[in-house]
Write a protein that holds these residues in place. Structure first.
Motif, PDB file in Angstrom:
ATOM      1  N   PHE A  15      45.025  35.619  41.421  1.00 17.52           N
ATOM      2  CA  PHE A  15      45.135  36.503  40.269  1.00 17.52           C
ATOM      3  C   PHE A  15      45.125  37.945  40.753  1.00 17.52           C
ATOM      4  CE2 PHE A  15      43.336  32.626  38.506  1.00 17.52           C
ATOM      5  CZ  PHE A  15      44.067  32.464  37.344  1.00 17.52           C
ATOM      6  N   ASP A  50      40.714  40.093  38.196  1.00 18.01           N
ATOM      7  CA  ASP A  50      39.687  39.083  38.017  1.00 18.01           C
ATOM      8  C   ASP A  50      39.959  38.315  36.726  1.00 18.01           C
ATOM      9  OD1 ASP A  50      36.871  38.052  38.831  1.00 18.01           O
ATOM     10  OD2 ASP A  50      36.690  38.566  36.701  1.00 18.01           O
ATOM     11  N   PRO A  51      39.833  36.969  36.744  1.00 17.47           N
ATOM     12  CA  PRO A  51      40.081  36.189  35.515  1.00 17.47           C
ATOM     13  C   PRO A  51      39.258  36.663  34.329  1.00 17.47           C
ATOM     14  CG  PRO A  51      39.926  34.740  37.409  1.00 17.47           C
ATOM     15  CD  PRO A  51      39.562  36.106  37.900  1.00 17.47           C
ATOM     16  N   ILE A 100      41.045  39.553  32.812  1.00 20.27           N
ATOM     17  CA  ILE A 100      42.242  39.093  32.085  1.00 20.27           C
ATOM     18  C   ILE A 100      41.846  38.519  30.731  1.00 20.27           C
ATOM     19  CG2 ILE A 100      44.155  37.458  32.120  1.00 20.27           C
ATOM     20  CD1 ILE A 100      44.186  37.695  35.149  1.00 20.27           C
TER      21      ILE A 100
END
Length: 218
Positions: free
Chosen positions: A139, A142-143, A146
């Motif tokens: 990614f 950072d997830p 998001i």
């Protein structure tokens, strides 16, 4: 919708869960204030809900959830089924289901016309299945970041959709009621016309009989 809300509040309270209400529209707020429900806020919404309306509502709900004031947000609204039918529905806004954003019974509908009449085309969306990301997926952010960026957009879309469905259900109900009233008025007019014609015919017949009786007497 009011009875559905009362029923849902009673179910949660029976499980020992505290309930507070966020009312959209004046009727619901007035109804629950008279019955001593805890209302954290009420917002007026017109007949044409906009994206700005959805944003202002979602910001309050999301901030209450993220701050820990509430641990679950459920949306109770009138689900648009057709021009002659609608059903009270409950949708969990947050927390999100780990299996996906779609839940069982979700539908995509489009109001269109066919042969000069309004029809509703709808497509049922199946429940999303959980998917695993490849281990080597990278990614760019950072997830968590998001998700933090997507969550407000998702909430705005869901709220705007449910607001529009509720308004569509209300307008369809009014249209159906007006259609029924028009049909009843036409039937009443027809019956009154028949009664008037019968009364007039009876009066004419009576006058003719009196004239004939007078002529016979002479």
């Amino acid at each position: 919708m009011l009875k559905k809300t009362e029923q849902r509040c009673a179910e949660l309270k029976a499980e020992g869960i505290e309930v507070c209400l966020f009312c959209i529209g004046g009727k619901g707020a007035q109804y629950f204030k008279r019955r001593d429900y805890e209302i954290i806020k009420d917002i007026r919404c017109g007949q044409a809900p906009t994206n700005e309306d959805a944003i202002s509502i979602s910001e309050i709900l999301l901030s209450s959830y993220l701050s820990g004031d509430v641990d679950r947000v459920e949306l109770l609204y009138t689900k648009f089924v057709s021009l002659i039918a609608s059903t009270p529905s409950v949708r969990t806004i947050v927390p999100l289901s780990p299996s996906g954003l779609e839940t069982e019974g979700d539908e995509i509908f489009q109001l269109t016309t066919k042969d000069g009449k309004f029809i509703v085309e709808k497509e049922t969306v199946p429940v999303a299945e959980a998917e695993e990301f490849p281990a080597d997926m990278i990614f760019e952010q950072d997830p968590g970041q998001i998700l933090s960026a997507l969550l407000p957009l998702y909430l705005n879309g869901q709220l705007l959709r449910t607001l529009q469905e509720s308004i569509a259900s209300e307008l369809a109900s009014r249209m159906s009621a007006m259609s029924s009233a028009s049909d009843n008025a036409k039937g009443l007019k027809k019956n009154l016309t028949l009664e008037y014609n019968r009364a007039r015919q009876a009066a004419i017949t009576q006058e003719l009989m009196e004239i004939i009786s007078g002529a016979s007497a002479l």
